[in-house]
Motif scaffolding. Structure first.
Motif: not given
Length: 163
Positions: A68-82
Motif C-alpha cells: 500500500m505504501e509503495g502502491k505495488q498492486a498484485a491485482g488490478h481490476i478494470t470494470i466498465d460497461g453501461g
C-alpha cells in the motif's frame, strides 16, 4: 507467451498466486512473533493474523502495508460497461463488502485504490487472491463477462469485468 485476456474466470482457473511481498518473503527475516507497526497485524507461526501482539514482538511493516505504501498492486481490476456505470455505487458496495470479508480472515488482502478513470472503475489490490474474489463476485452477482490475464506466477494479475 500468451498475454491475451482469457475468457476463463478466476474461479475456473483454480490457481493461487504467490506475489513478491507475500508472507513468505518477509517470513524468513522474522525471528519470533512480529507486529505490523502500521496496521497491527501479527505474524505468528508463519502467518499474518489479526491478534493481540505479545510483549516484545518485533515491529515491522507487513507485506500488505508495504504494498500500500509503495502502491505495488498484485491485482488490478478494470470494470466498465453501461450496467457498471448505472450501478457503480452498488458495485463499489459489493467490492468493499468482499474486501471486508476477506480482510477479516486474511489481513494481507486489501484494496490499495479504487478510482474512476474515463468512466471505468479501477481497483488495485495487495493480493491476487482478493482481485480474483472480487471478479468472481461480480460475475456471480451480475453475470457479465470476466477476463483474467495472468502471464506467469509472481506477476500482476489483471481482471476485466464488463456488463
Amino acid at each position: 507467451m500468451n498475454t491475451a485476456p482469457s475468457t476463463r474466470s478466476a474461479s475456473q482457473s483454480g490457481q493461487r498466486f504467490e506475489m513478491p511481498g507475500d508472507d513468505d518473503s518477509l517470513a524468513g527475516m522474522l525471528s519470533g512473533t512480529a507486529v505490523c507497526e502500521a496496521c497491527g497485524a501479527v505474524h505468528r507461526e508463519g502467518h499474518w493474523q489479526w491478534a493481540i501482539a505479545p510483549a516484545g514482538a518485533q515491529a515491522v511493516l507487513c507485506p500488505a502495508c508495504r504494498r500500500m505504501e509503495g502502491k505495488q498492486a498484485a491485482g488490478h481490476i478494470t470494470i466498465d460497461g453501461g450496467f457498471a456505470c448505472e450501478h457503480r455505487d452498488e458495485i463499489i458496495h459489493l467490492i468493499r463488502h468482499i474486501e471486508m470479508h476477506e480482510k477479516a480472515e486474511h489481513p494481507m488482502q486489501r484494496i490499495i485504490s479504487c478510482c474512476i478513470d474515463d468512466g471505468r472503475l479501477l481497483i488495485d489490490t495487495t493480493e491476487a487472491q482478493l482481485a480474483c474474489a472480487i471478479g468472481e463476485a461480480l460475475e456471480r452477482t451480475y453475470q457479465g463477462e470476466l477476463w483474467l490475464r495472468h502471464v506467469k506466477p509472481g506477476e500482476l494479475v489483471r481482471l476485466h469485468w464488463q456488463r
